[in-house]
Write an enzyme that holds these catalytic residues in place. Structure first.
Site, PDB file in Angstrom:
ATOM      1  N   THR A   1       0.931   4.303  -2.786  1.00 52.99           N
ATOM      2  CA  THR A   1       0.658   5.713  -2.532  1.00 52.99           C
ATOM      3  C   THR A   1       1.746   6.603  -3.117  1.00 52.99           C
ATOM      4  O   THR A   1       1.459   7.680  -3.658  1.00 52.99           O
ATOM      5  CB  THR A   1       0.527   5.994  -1.022  1.00 52.99           C
ATOM      6  OG1 THR A   1       1.772   5.763  -0.360  1.00 52.99           O
ATOM      7  CG2 THR A   1      -0.560   5.142  -0.393  1.00 52.99           C
ATOM      8  N   LEU A   2       2.994   6.160  -3.026  1.00 61.86           N
ATOM      9  CA  LEU A   2       4.084   6.969  -3.570  1.00 61.86           C
ATOM     10  C   LEU A   2       4.050   6.982  -5.093  1.00 61.86           C
ATOM     11  O   LEU A   2       4.345   8.004  -5.722  1.00 61.86           O
ATOM     12  CB  LEU A   2       5.439   6.445  -3.074  1.00 61.86           C
ATOM     13  CG  LEU A   2       5.647   6.430  -1.558  1.00 61.86           C
ATOM     14  CD1 LEU A   2       7.116   6.169  -1.233  1.00 61.86           C
ATOM     15  CD2 LEU A   2       5.188   7.721  -0.902  1.00 61.86           C
TER      16      LEU A   2
ATOM     17  N   VAL B   1       0.837  -1.197   0.000  1.00 57.95           N
ATOM     18  CA  VAL B   1       0.000   0.000   0.000  1.00 57.95           C
ATOM     19  C   VAL B   1       0.875   1.250   0.000  1.00 57.95           C
ATOM     20  O   VAL B   1       0.602   2.215  -0.722  1.00 57.95           O
ATOM     21  CB  VAL B   1      -0.963   0.000   1.197  1.00 57.95           C
ATOM     22  CG1 VAL B   1      -1.807   1.269   1.217  1.00 57.95           C
ATOM     23  CG2 VAL B   1      -1.881  -1.224   1.137  1.00 57.95           C
ATOM     24  N   TYR B   2       1.933   1.234   0.796  1.00 54.13           N
ATOM     25  CA  TYR B   2       2.835   2.381   0.860  1.00 54.13           C
ATOM     26  C   TYR B   2       3.449   2.660  -0.508  1.00 54.13           C
ATOM     27  O   TYR B   2       3.480   3.808  -0.969  1.00 54.13           O
ATOM     28  CB  TYR B   2       3.926   2.104   1.896  1.00 54.13           C
ATOM     29  CG  TYR B   2       4.912   3.236   2.072  1.00 54.13           C
ATOM     30  CD1 TYR B   2       4.505   4.458   2.587  1.00 54.13           C
ATOM     31  CD2 TYR B   2       6.252   3.073   1.734  1.00 54.13           C
ATOM     32  CE1 TYR B   2       5.409   5.496   2.759  1.00 54.13           C
ATOM     33  CE2 TYR B   2       7.157   4.102   1.908  1.00 54.13           C
ATOM     34  CZ  TYR B   2       6.731   5.313   2.422  1.00 54.13           C
ATOM     35  OH  TYR B   2       7.626   6.337   2.584  1.00 54.13           O
ATOM     36  N   THR B   3       3.925   1.612  -1.181  1.00 51.21           N
ATOM     37  CA  THR B   3       4.496   1.778  -2.514  1.00 51.21           C
ATOM     38  C   THR B   3       3.469   2.364  -3.474  1.00 51.21           C
ATOM     39  O   THR B   3       3.774   3.254  -4.268  1.00 51.21           O
ATOM     40  CB  THR B   3       5.000   0.426  -3.052  1.00 51.21           C
ATOM     41  OG1 THR B   3       6.050  -0.052  -2.203  1.00 51.21           O
ATOM     42  CG2 THR B   3       5.531   0.549  -4.463  1.00 51.21           C
TER      43      THR B   3
END
Length: 272
Positions: free
Chosen positions: A169-170, A165-167
């Site tokens: 968003t970026l 999820v973090y990847t």
């Protein structure tokens, strides 16, 4: 919770008073360095963070700068709305979307509330704050937006368990910034997405991750790269990437894939 107060103001020229920067995630790390650097360059500041005491410390550390602290949690609708209202009402010269959160854990165990927080802080908030600030910038014919992402945005195919999820968003911030650049640059608005690697800040410590043994870039160097990158006209600023041709190859491949499509079904999907 939101709160906006005023701080001491030093005698400034009319030109410096007209330069106003709003920085999210300003209470520590990269955001804090942006505040110090931009304040030293003559910007008035609106600094946004969740921790009132940290913002007050920042105000005290910048006695010669007009600093307005705004306490807001960008993981909430109320927090985003409060900051967006300021972005729309003030004549911002610069918006730095720096607030961040990580929540590294496997997708199957990532709690829904933490996934939602990630999406709000790194997708919804920067998108909506930029949307609030841009009309005024366009009307004035100038302005700058810096979206802080990370090199993980280019790590989709790389093994990095716990960062799906973090990847994502970026990667959103990279694509958003590139498209905003194409749309807004003819109207005088400069857009940059800042993509550092691992940085020596509290960011990973708050996730319970000890990276003290890993070589890390300083937040000061990251901000130096960003501001220098603006002067160079870079849309994607990668502070630790010596070979910019590698990034250009990524974007060239993206465009080749985009233009390589046709309205006909690809051969590999056809029944023999």
């Amino acid at each position: 919770m939101t709160d906006q107060t005023s701080s001491s103001e030093a005698a400034q020229t009319p030109a410096s008073r007209s330069r106003l920067a709003l920085i999210t995630g300003a209470s520590s790390g990269i955001g804090q360095v942006f505040a110090h650097r931009l304040g030293a360059e003559g910007h008035n500041l609106i600094v946004v963070g969740r921790r009132r005491e940290r913002l007050e410390e920042l105000v005290a550390a910048l006695p010669g700068v007009s600093v307005r602290p705004l306490v807001a949690d960008l993981a909430t609708d109320a927090g985003v709305q409060a900051v967006a209202e300021v972005c729309a009402a003030e004549e911002l010269s610069l918006l730095v979307n720096n607030a961040g959160v990580a929540h590294y854990m496997p997708f199957t165990v990532l709690p829904a509330d933490k996934a939602s927080e990630l999406l709000r802080v790194k997708v919804a908030a920067p998108t909506l704050l930029a949307r609030a600030a841009v009309p005024g910038m366009v009307a004035r014919g100038e302005g700058t937006i810096i979206n802080v992402a990370g090199m993980v945005a280019f790590g989709g195919p790389a093994p990095a368990q716990g960062r799906a999820v973090y990847t994502g968003t970026l990667a959103h911030l990279v694509a958003l910034s590139q498209q905003l650049h194409l749309e807004l640059s003819p109207q005088g608005v400069q857009v940059q997405v800042l993509c550092p690697g691992v940085v020596a800040t509290e960011f990973h410590e708050r996730q319970g991750i000890d990276l003290s043994a890993m070589p890390r870039m300083s937040a000061g160097d990251v901000v130096t790269a960003s501001l220098r990158g603006l002067m160079l006209g870079e849309v994607v600023c990668a502070p630790g990437a010596e070979r910019t041709d590698l990034l250009e190859a990524v974007f060239g491949a993206d465009l080749a894939a985009f233009h390589g499509q046709s309205p006909q079904l690809a051969q590999r999907y056809r029944m023999s």
